[in-house]
Design an enzyme around this catalytic site. Structure first.
Site: not given
Ligand code: BV8
Length: 252
Positions: A121, A193
């Site tokens: 990302h 994570g």
């Molecule tokens: C794309 C960068 C197509 C910016 C980020 C419907 C279904 C499926 C997919 C989609 C949909 N609708 C839309 C989509 C596509 C979409 C998507 O997936 N949406 C989701 C929300 C449904 N994806 C996209 O748009 C991607 N691009 O599909 O493009 C395309 C192709 C060609 C041409 C044009 C278009 C792009 C996705 C990237 C988005 N950018 N970030 C920024 O950071 O500012 S996403 C953002 O979420 C971050 O990068 C982050 O890393 C990422 C995922 O989140 P996590 O890292 O998992 O973080 P989260 O807080 O959610 O979870 C933390 C976890 O850690 C938890 O489980 C917690 O319990 C755990 N935890 C907590 N403490 C600890 C721990 N684990 C271990 N130890 C600890 N101590």
């Protein structure tokens, strides 16, 4: 701590796996003090992704988007890698065929010494020109016009943007292909994570599983991957990963 013991198949895989693929998310940086996206203190709690991390949001209000990234950079500038980041960097140094794929943009894996790294990302410390074709900047926070201008500009005059992948944007050419290959070739896949809700990153563990790898989730909480993983280690990655390193290599 780890709930229960580490199952034998994982201990054996840690010791014998020729190729290890790791996917990390914001959770691995939580113990460094970087807020996650979807946790109780999560970044998205106060902001809607649609308002801040999309090309449309940037076109609509670039100053608001820059304000959010400047706030995140200030928070990230003050943090360091934690034992989970360092354990992965040491595992890579001791095991050829180790690939780390991260969704994180905080740069903490590289700071901990990880080299065979795919930043799916992007990286919050880089700016990118919005002209076509874009000029790329590697500008550390605080250099140049940070803070001096609402919307920093490229030398060509076009606005700069953070060099990260927003929702609705494709990943950088080659990054997804490299990540898929790493997970397709892996004998062991560690998923650390991540809430496993953002695609295409969330599809990588399934690629490894289909290819016969042992898939391990390391997360204190349940995720959509938990039911699919072969092994689930319910604990913080800063504790679990050093323990897995000890099992694999007999300690740091
Ligand atoms: C794309 C960068 C197509 C910016 C980020 C419907 C279904 C499926 C997919 C989609 C949909 N609708 C839309 C989509 C596509 C979409 C998507 O997936 N949406 C989701 C929300 C449904 N994806 C996209 O748009 C991607 N691009 O599909 O493009 C395309 C192709 C060609 C041409 C044009 C278009 C792009 C996705 C990237 C988005 N950018 N970030 C920024 O950071 O500012 S996403 C953002 O979420 C971050 O990068 C982050 O890393 C990422 C995922 O989140 P996590 O890292 O998992 O973080 P989260 O807080 O959610 O979870 C933390 C976890 O850690 C938890 O489980 C917690 O319990 C755990 N935890 C907590 N403490 C600890 C721990 N684990 C271990 N130890 C600890 N101590």
């Amino acid at each position: 701590m780890i709930v229960g013991n580490v199952p034998r198949p994982l201990v054996d895989a840690l010791r014998t796996a020729g190729r290890i693929a790791v996917l990390t998310g914001a959770g691995i940086s939580a113990e460094s003090g970087v807020p996650t996206f979807r946790g109780p203190e999560g970044l998205w709690r106060r902001y809607r992704p649609e308002d801040l991390a999309t090309p449309l949001a940037f076109a609509r209000d670039p100053a608001l988007v820059w304000e959010w990234y400047r706030w995140r950079r200030q928070r990230m500038a003050a943090v360091s890698p934690n034992p989970g980041h360092f354990a992965l960097a040491r595992m890579e140094a001791r095991r050829p065929g180790f690939v780390l794929v991260t969704q994180n943009v905080d740069g903490l894996h590289a700071a901990a010494g990880s080299r065979n790294l795919v930043e799916l990302h992007g990286n919050i410390w880089r700016d990118r020109c919005t002209s076509r074709p874009p000029h790329r900047f590697d500008r550390q926070f605080g250099e140049g016009t940070e803070g001096a201008m609402e919307i920093p500009r490229c030398h060509c005059g076009a606005p700069l943007r953070p060099d990260v992948v927003w929702f609705g944007e494709g990943l950088a050419p080659g990054d997804l292909e490299a990540a898929i290959e790493a997970f397709r070739e892996a004998d062991l896949a560690l998923v650390v994570g991540t809430s496993s809700v953002v695609y295409p990153a969330a599809a990588l563990p399934g690629v490894a599983k289909s290819a016969g790898a042992l898939v391990v989730e390391i997360n204190p909480d349940e995720t959509p991957l938990s039911g699919e993983a072969d092994v689930v280690l319910r604990g913080p990655s800063g504790v679990v990963l050093p323990e897995l390193e000890r099992l694999a290599f007999g300690g740091a």
